[in-house]
Design a protein around this motif. Structure first.
Motif, PDB file in Angstrom:
ATOM      1  N   GLU A 102       0.827  -1.208   0.000  1.00  0.00           N
ATOM      2  CA  GLU A 102       0.000   0.000   0.000  1.00  0.00           C
ATOM      3  C   GLU A 102       0.866   1.264   0.000  1.00  0.00           C
ATOM      4  O   GLU A 102       0.535   2.242  -0.661  1.00  0.00           O
ATOM      5  CB  GLU A 102      -0.959   0.007   1.190  1.00  0.00           C
ATOM      6  N   ALA A 103       1.960   1.237   0.731  1.00  0.00           N
ATOM      7  CA  ALA A 103       2.857   2.398   0.770  1.00  0.00           C
ATOM      8  C   ALA A 103       3.581   2.580  -0.568  1.00  0.00           C
ATOM      9  O   ALA A 103       3.825   3.705  -1.002  1.00  0.00           O
ATOM     10  CB  ALA A 103       3.869   2.244   1.901  1.00  0.00           C
ATOM     11  N   ALA A 104       3.893   1.483  -1.235  1.00  0.00           N
ATOM     12  CA  ALA A 104       4.640   1.555  -2.497  1.00  0.00           C
ATOM     13  C   ALA A 104       3.744   1.895  -3.685  1.00  0.00           C
ATOM     14  O   ALA A 104       4.228   2.376  -4.709  1.00  0.00           O
ATOM     15  CB  ALA A 104       5.351   0.230  -2.757  1.00  0.00           C
ATOM     16  N   ARG A 105       2.450   1.661  -3.565  1.00  0.00           N
ATOM     17  CA  ARG A 105       1.531   1.876  -4.691  1.00  0.00           C
ATOM     18  C   ARG A 105       1.630   3.274  -5.291  1.00  0.00           C
ATOM     19  O   ARG A 105       1.806   3.419  -6.501  1.00  0.00           O
ATOM     20  CB  ARG A 105       0.096   1.574  -4.283  1.00  0.00           C
ATOM     21  N   PRO A 106       1.547   4.362  -4.499  1.00  0.00           N
ATOM     22  CA  PRO A 106       1.624   5.696  -5.102  1.00  0.00           C
ATOM     23  C   PRO A 106       2.957   5.948  -5.811  1.00  0.00           C
ATOM     24  O   PRO A 106       2.993   6.595  -6.860  1.00  0.00           O
ATOM     25  CB  PRO A 106       1.449   6.662  -3.935  1.00  0.00           C
ATOM     26  N   VAL A 107       4.016   5.433  -5.266  1.00  0.00           N
ATOM     27  CA  VAL A 107       5.331   5.608  -5.889  1.00  0.00           C
ATOM     28  C   VAL A 107       5.364   4.899  -7.237  1.00  0.00           C
ATOM     29  O   VAL A 107       5.815   5.458  -8.243  1.00  0.00           O
ATOM     30  CB  VAL A 107       6.443   5.074  -4.960  1.00  0.00           C
ATOM     31  N   GLU A 144       2.791   4.053  -9.131  1.00  0.00           N
ATOM     32  CA  GLU A 144       1.883   4.712 -10.072  1.00  0.00           C
ATOM     33  C   GLU A 144       2.514   5.977 -10.651  1.00  0.00           C
ATOM     34  O   GLU A 144       2.409   6.241 -11.849  1.00  0.00           O
ATOM     35  CB  GLU A 144       0.558   5.028  -9.387  1.00  0.00           C
ATOM     36  N   THR A 145       3.186   6.748  -9.809  1.00  0.00           N
ATOM     37  CA  THR A 145       3.874   7.958 -10.282  1.00  0.00           C
ATOM     38  C   THR A 145       4.995   7.594 -11.243  1.00  0.00           C
ATOM     39  O   THR A 145       5.171   8.236 -12.286  1.00  0.00           O
ATOM     40  CB  THR A 145       4.424   8.761  -9.085  1.00  0.00           C
ATOM     41  N   LEU A 146       5.728   6.572 -10.920  1.00  0.00           N
ATOM     42  CA  LEU A 146       6.808   6.112 -11.793  1.00  0.00           C
ATOM     43  C   LEU A 146       6.254   5.669 -13.146  1.00  0.00           C
ATOM     44  O   LEU A 146       6.797   6.033 -14.198  1.00  0.00           O
ATOM     45  CB  LEU A 146       7.559   4.955 -11.123  1.00  0.00           C
ATOM     46  N   ALA A 181       4.890   9.208 -19.937  1.00  0.00           N
ATOM     47  CA  ALA A 181       5.086  10.569 -20.458  1.00  0.00           C
ATOM     48  C   ALA A 181       6.410  10.667 -21.214  1.00  0.00           C
ATOM     49  O   ALA A 181       6.487  11.309 -22.274  1.00  0.00           O
ATOM     50  CB  ALA A 181       5.054  11.582 -19.312  1.00  0.00           C
ATOM     51  N   TYR A 182       7.432  10.034 -20.705  1.00  0.00           N
ATOM     52  CA  TYR A 182       8.728  10.031 -21.360  1.00  0.00           C
ATOM     53  C   TYR A 182       8.620   9.363 -22.735  1.00  0.00           C
ATOM     54  O   TYR A 182       9.146   9.856 -23.737  1.00  0.00           O
ATOM     55  CB  TYR A 182       9.754   9.321 -20.475  1.00  0.00           C
ATOM     56  N   GLY A 183       7.910   8.240 -22.799  1.00  0.00           N
ATOM     57  CA  GLY A 183       7.711   7.546 -24.071  1.00  0.00           C
ATOM     58  C   GLY A 183       6.939   8.406 -25.063  1.00  0.00           C
ATOM     59  O   GLY A 183       7.290   8.464 -26.256  1.00  0.00           O
ATOM     60  N   ARG A 184       5.890   9.090 -24.580  1.00  0.00           N
ATOM     61  CA  ARG A 184       5.128   9.979 -25.470  1.00  0.00           C
ATOM     62  C   ARG A 184       6.016  11.099 -26.012  1.00  0.00           C
ATOM     63  O   ARG A 184       5.950  11.452 -27.186  1.00  0.00           O
ATOM     64  CB  ARG A 184       3.923  10.566 -24.725  1.00  0.00           C
TER      65      ARG A 184
END
Length: 81
Positions: A50-55, A57-59, A65-68
């Motif tokens: 649960e703590a790692a999920r936001p990290v 998702e942001t990654l 975005a980098y690929g786009r």
């Protein structure tokens, strides 16, 4: 799983002696303590995910975005994933 104690006889050959069965109370204590340890591992694993999920998702959003941006600049083709 059965324990085994190997004792060498006078002739140097192993003599098999089965291990005595564990005491029922001792076995029950082992099971109860094992359950507590298992539950603690589950709790830690869930809290970590649960703590790692936001990290994560942001990654993932950053990589997308980098690929786009690379596709828009023509550095990679539009079919690259």
């Amino acid at each position: 799983m059965t324990g085994r104690l190997e004792v060498l006889g006078d002739d140097g050959e192993p003599e098999e002696h089965p291990a005595p069965p564990p005491e029922p109370a001792l076995l029950q204590l082992y099971i109860e303590q094992g359950r507590a340890v298992r539950n603690a591992y589950i709790t830690v694993g869930r809290a970590y995910s649960e703590a790692a999920r936001p990290v994560m998702e942001t990654l993932a959003r950053g990589i997308e975005a980098y690929g786009r941006a690379l596709r828009a600049a023509g550095v990679i083709d539009r079919n690259s994933q």
